[in-house]
Design an enzyme around this catalytic site. Structure first.
Site, PDB file in Angstrom:
ATOM      1  N   THR A 157     -57.873  -8.655  22.620  1.00  0.00           N
ATOM      2  CA  THR A 157     -59.244  -8.377  22.297  1.00  0.00           C
ATOM      3  C   THR A 157     -60.311  -8.872  23.371  1.00  0.00           C
ATOM      4  O   THR A 157     -59.865  -9.751  24.032  1.00  0.00           O
ATOM      5  CB  THR A 157     -59.463  -9.032  21.025  1.00  0.00           C
ATOM      6  N   ASP A 159     -63.221  -9.894  23.066  1.00  0.00           N
ATOM      7  CA  ASP A 159     -63.938 -10.657  22.806  1.00  0.00           C
ATOM      8  C   ASP A 159     -63.380 -12.063  23.325  1.00  0.00           C
ATOM      9  O   ASP A 159     -64.231 -13.081  23.229  1.00  0.00           O
ATOM     10  CB  ASP A 159     -64.115 -11.033  21.268  1.00  0.00           C
ATOM     11  N   GLY A 202     -69.220  -8.437  21.079  1.00  0.00           N
ATOM     12  CA  GLY A 202     -68.791 -10.034  20.666  1.00  0.00           C
ATOM     13  C   GLY A 202     -69.790 -10.130  19.229  1.00  0.00           C
ATOM     14  O   GLY A 202     -70.555 -11.102  19.585  1.00  0.00           O
ATOM     15  N   ALA A 218     -78.517 -12.995  34.700  1.00  0.00           N
ATOM     16  CA  ALA A 218     -79.188 -12.922  33.489  1.00  0.00           C
ATOM     17  C   ALA A 218     -80.279 -14.203  33.532  1.00  0.00           C
ATOM     18  O   ALA A 218     -79.925 -15.255  33.821  1.00  0.00           O
ATOM     19  CB  ALA A 218     -78.605 -12.672  32.149  1.00  0.00           C
ATOM     20  N   HIS A 283     -69.395   0.611  23.224  1.00  0.00           N
ATOM     21  CA  HIS A 283     -67.894   0.747  23.555  1.00  0.00           C
ATOM     22  C   HIS A 283     -67.448   1.059  24.917  1.00  0.00           C
ATOM     23  O   HIS A 283     -66.201   0.957  25.104  1.00  0.00           O
ATOM     24  CB  HIS A 283     -67.196   1.741  22.262  1.00  0.00           C
TER      25      HIS A 283
END
Ligand code: F6P
Length: 353
Positions: A157, A159, A202, A218, A283
């Site tokens: 995954t 995530d 997520g 960021a 996606h």
């Protein structure tokens, strides 16, 4: 309420994997003759590399490896194909999953699982390996409890939110994809002196958000696990003594505070002077060629999972902890939460001065 259990959880294996050669296995274990593998839940780059490793490890040990198409739905509907070495050639570099994937509603029901069991029995499949996330593990655990089909899970995954492994297959590639996108957004944010809110995937977990927030420089990161982050964001723009920045990148985890559009409108209300834009990466983070790190991880976990299954492992998932292969019962993997590297949040406060 179903209970899941395993007597083999939490064993750290020695570093010399693969642990046994084929000859050893054949001599000392009644090995399985036929197993099946499938991918389930959201796809992740590196799943194909894992499929390749599972199939070829099976062939090496004289075990027939069948592929179940479309996850648990395909198991219920009997979509089973034989996989040989050539079929998994030239896929190590491909994103997605050649076995396709689904989030099966039918497998959540006892009737669905019974149908799946009948299909496996008819096809003489003695054990399964599932590649997926939390939902995939939950299904495999219940299935084992009800029907006794041995299963090994492989964490796949983007995530990275699975207990029992430091990293999941696909996470590294997704991070790099998101980071490259943020680099591009940074160019236009700079040209126009804008504040950009970038939503990453997520919905229940901030692993991608935290890591890409650092890698992408960021100013602030909003994740589901940290509910003070909106206040932190406001204080960033209220600072009178801080450096006046021409532009800002804010990373927002999917679903956090109602999603990036809601956060943007709240921010605009509070600070009408800001020129704000929002981007949802979506996606694209799930696609693309897997990174070298994901290919190696997927291969290593695939080899270990198949060998564990044929030597008698069941009801557990493979992972990598401190660079060692580690097995955790499904029960533990499902019920425990992998801790986030929260120190990163403190770091962004320091770095956004
Ligand atoms: O596979 C994990 C994930 O990509 C999450 O990050 C995201 O919340 C979810 O899947 C999206 O799922 P779907 O593709 O089914 O909309």
């Amino acid at each position: 309420m179903l209970s899941l259990s395993s007597k083999k959880s939490n064993k750290i294996l020695n570093k010399n994997e693969p642990r046994f050669g084929g000859a050893f296995l054949c001599l000392y274990f009644k090995t399985m003759k036929k197993v099946a593998i499938f991918t389930s839940g959201g796809d992740a780059p590196g799943m194909n590399a894992c499929i390749r490793a599972l199939v070829r490890t099976g062939i090496y040990h004289n075990v027939k490896v069948m592929g179940i198409m479309n996850g648990y739905d395909g198991m219920i509907n009997g979509q089973i194909v034989e996989l040989d070495s050539a079929q998994v050639g030239n896929i190590i570099q491909r994103g997605g999953t050649i076995l396709k994937s689904s989030r099966s509603e039918e497998f959540r029901t006892y009737e669905g699982r019974k149908k799946a069991f009948e299909v496996l029995k008819k096809n003489e499949i003695e054990g399964i390996v599932c590649i997926g996330g939390n939902g995939t593990y939950t299904g495999a655990g219940i299935f084992y409890e009800e029907f006794g089909i041995p299963s090994i899970g492989v964490p796949g995954t983007i995530d990275n939110d699975l207990y029992g492994t430091d990293q999941t297959i696909g996470y590294d590639t997704a991070l790099n994809t998101a980071m490259e996108a943020i680099d591009k957004i940074r160019d236009t944010a700079d040209s126009h002196n804008r504040v950009f809110l970038v939503e990453v995937m997520g919905r229940d977990s901030g692993f991608i958000g935290l890591a890409v927030g650092i890698a992408g420089g960021a100013e602030s990161i909003l994740i589901p696990e940290d509910h003070k982050d909106l206040e932190r964001l406001y204080s960033l723009f209220s600072k009178k003594d801080g450096r006046q920045k021409a532009f800002s990148i804010i990373v927002v985890a999917e679903g956090e505070e109602g999603g990036v559009l809601k956060v943007a409108s709240q921010l605009k209300e509070r600070f009408p002077q800001l020129d704000i834009r929002s981007t949802i990466l979506g996606h694209i983070q799930r696609g693309g060629s897997p990174s070298a790190r994901d290919r190696i991880l997927a291969t290593r976990l695939g080899v270990s999972a198949l060998e564990r299954l044929i030597e008698g492992g069941k009801n557990e998932c493979v992972g990598l902890i401190n660079n060692n292969i580690h097995f955790t019962s499904f029960k533990e993997a499902i019920s425990k939460r992998k801790p986030l590297p929260k120190y990163i949040l403190g770091m962004t406060d320091k770095l956004s001065v």
